[in-house]
Design a protein around this motif. Structure first.
Motif, short mmCIF file in Angstrom:
data_model
loop_
_atom_site.label_atom_id
_atom_site.label_comp_id
_atom_site.label_asym_id
_atom_site.label_seq_id
_atom_site.Cartn_x
_atom_site.Cartn_y
_atom_site.Cartn_z
N GLN A 1 0.87 -1.17 0.00
CA GLN A 1 0.00 0.00 0.00
C GLN A 1 0.91 1.23 0.00
OE1 GLN A 1 -2.79 -0.07 3.23
NE2 GLN A 1 -3.78 -1.93 2.50
N VAL A 2 0.81 2.04 -1.06
CA VAL A 2 1.64 3.23 -1.18
C VAL A 2 0.74 4.45 -1.12
CG1 VAL A 2 3.25 4.47 -2.68
CG2 VAL A 2 3.32 1.98 -2.58
N LYS A 3 1.07 5.38 -0.22
CA LYS A 3 0.28 6.61 -0.10
C LYS A 3 1.19 7.79 -0.38
CE LYS A 3 -2.87 9.22 2.77
NZ LYS A 3 -3.30 10.02 1.68
N GLU A 4 0.83 8.51 -1.43
CA GLU A 4 1.55 9.73 -1.73
C GLU A 4 0.75 10.89 -1.16
OE1 GLU A 4 2.59 10.12 -5.86
OE2 GLU A 4 3.15 8.01 -6.00
N LYS A 5 1.43 11.94 -0.79
CA LYS A 5 0.79 13.09 -0.16
C LYS A 5 -0.33 13.64 -1.05
CE LYS A 5 1.89 17.27 2.31
NZ LYS A 5 2.95 18.15 2.80
N GLY A 6 -1.51 13.76 -0.47
CA GLY A 6 -2.64 14.33 -1.18
C GLY A 6 -3.35 13.35 -2.11
N LYS A 7 -2.94 12.11 -2.14
CA LYS A 7 -3.56 11.12 -3.01
C LYS A 7 -4.09 9.95 -2.18
CE LYS A 7 -0.78 12.02 -7.11
NZ LYS A 7 0.06 11.42 -8.13
N LYS A 8 -4.94 9.15 -2.82
CA LYS A 8 -5.45 7.94 -2.17
C LYS A 8 -4.37 6.87 -2.11
CE LYS A 8 -10.38 7.76 -3.12
NZ LYS A 8 -11.42 6.97 -3.79
N VAL A 9 -4.58 5.94 -1.21
CA VAL A 9 -3.67 4.80 -1.11
C VAL A 9 -3.79 3.96 -2.37
CG1 VAL A 9 -3.20 2.65 0.13
CG2 VAL A 9 -3.78 4.71 1.41
N GLN A 10 -2.64 3.59 -2.94
CA GLN A 10 -2.62 2.75 -4.12
C GLN A 10 -1.94 1.43 -3.79
OE1 GLN A 10 -0.57 5.06 -7.10
NE2 GLN A 10 -2.50 5.79 -7.94
N LEU A 11 -2.41 0.38 -4.42
CA LEU A 11 -1.77 -0.93 -4.29
C LEU A 11 -0.77 -1.09 -5.42
CD1 LEU A 11 -4.84 -3.17 -3.38
CD2 LEU A 11 -3.14 -2.18 -1.84
#
Length: 154
Positions: free
Chosen positions: A124-134
């Motif tokens: 699970q990768v979360k970039e600032k201001g974005k939704k969590v992406q797999l």
């Protein structure tokens, strides 16, 4: 160590007719505790551990392979034990892992796939201001220092 090699041979001899079982590790600790970790594709039963213990103990005594008193412990690797064999990774596909890398980085994610020389985990990768992406991340086995299965109590 010679004793560990002999014990490995004895365990493999005992489980030769059980392709679902495999030896993970043999350790002779300084306090004369002999630890044997055996696992199975579907787990390992207490009866299997007892049979292995009796087989190994009998032969070690007959051969007088250990000249001091020792404790013999046969079990599956515990929950907190790191994965050591490719076959253990295969057994844990679909589970959450914590992976320590040679670079010092740590990765966590669901084990998706195992190849001969790598694993693929879904992080699970979360970039600032974005939704969590797999994101699927391939990790070479020789880049891994330690892998443990994460236990969830949800």
């Amino acid at each position: 160590m010679q004793v560990e090699k002999r014990v490995s041979d004895l365990v493999n001899e005992k489980i030769a007719d059980r392709p679902d079982l495999f030896l993970v590790d043999v350790k002779m600790l300084p306090n004369n505790k002999l630890i044997i970790h055996v696992d199975g594709d579907q787990g390992i039963s207490i009866q299997d551990c007892v049979a292995i213990s009796r087989h190994v103990g009998f032969h070690l005594e007959e051969e007088n392979a250990i000249d001091t008193a020792y404790n013999l412990e046969v079990s599956s690797p515990g929950v907190g034990e790191p994965l050591k064999l490719n076959r253990q990774y295969v057994k844990n596909v679909g589970r959450e892992l914590a992976v320590k890398l040679q670079s010092g980085d740590k990765k966590e994610g669901k084990l998706i796939e195992v190849t001969e020389d790598a694993i693929i985990i879904e992080e699970q990768v979360k970039e600032k201001g974005k939704k969590v992406q797999l994101v699927n991340n391939q990790i070479a086995l020789n880049d891994i220092i330690e892998t443990k299965v994460l236990i969830s109590f949800k």
